[in-house]
Design a protein around this motif. Sequence first.
Motif, PDB file in Angstrom:
ATOM      1  N   THR A  63       0.979  -1.036  -0.140  1.00 31.95           N
ATOM      2  CA  THR A  63       0.029   0.019   0.107  1.00 31.95           C
ATOM      3  C   THR A  63       0.986   1.357  -0.040  1.00 31.95           C
ATOM      4  OG1 THR A  63      -1.729  -1.249   1.037  1.00 31.95           O
ATOM      5  CG2 THR A  63      -1.780   1.246   1.117  1.00 31.95           C
ATOM      6  N   THR A  67       0.970   3.948  -3.181  1.00 34.78           N
ATOM      7  CA  THR A  67       0.599   5.110  -3.029  1.00 34.78           C
ATOM      8  C   THR A  67       1.583   6.013  -3.790  1.00 34.78           C
ATOM      9  OG1 THR A  67      -0.589   4.622  -0.908  1.00 34.78           O
ATOM     10  CG2 THR A  67       0.011   7.027  -1.377  1.00 34.78           C
ATOM     11  N   LYS A  79      -7.164   2.345  -2.407  1.00 34.55           N
ATOM     12  CA  LYS A  79      -6.719   1.421  -1.160  1.00 34.55           C
ATOM     13  C   LYS A  79      -7.907   0.251  -1.246  1.00 34.55           C
ATOM     14  CE  LYS A  79      -5.843   1.966   3.695  1.00 34.55           C
ATOM     15  NZ  LYS A  79      -5.694   2.913   4.716  1.00 34.55           N
TER      16      LYS A  79
END
Length: 148
Positions: A63, A67, A79
Motif C-alpha cells: 500500500t 501510493t 486502497k
Amino acid sequence: MLQGNVMENDFHTLKGYELSESKKMTYAMEDYLEMICRISQLKGFARVGELSQALNVRPSSVTKIATKMRSLSLIEFEKYGYIVPTAEGMKKGKYLIYRHEVLHNFLCFVNNSANELEQVEKIEHFLDVKTVKNIDKLVLKCKKYQQG
C-alpha cells in the motif's frame, strides 16, 4: 590524477552513483511495477494481497509503495481495490520484465543452470538499457553459435 583511462574523481560509492541519478522511481518501485505488470498481463489488474504474496512483503508495504507509484502516474490504485498500470507504467513495466528475462537467460547460460532468480534480482537495477540490449544480443549469438 589518471588511473588507467579513468580519472580519480570519476569513482563513487554505490550510494554516490544513486544520488547522482535523477531517477524518481526507486529500485523497490521497479520490483513492484514489474510484478504489477506481470500479474496485470494475466488478469488485467493486480491486488494488494497478490503483490504482497508474490513479493514476500507485508500488505502495508504494498500500500505504501503503491501510493508513491500512483503519485508518479505509474499506476491507478485505490486502497483495497485494484492496481492497474497506466500506459506509462505498462511501458516501463514491460521493459523491466524484458530486462529481468534477458539477465535471467544470460546468467542461466553462463552458469549452465535453470534458475538464477536471486542473482538477477540483486543486479538487475544496476544496468542501463544499452547494456541489457547488448547482453541480449550476446546471448542470442552464443546460442546460435552453439547450435552450429
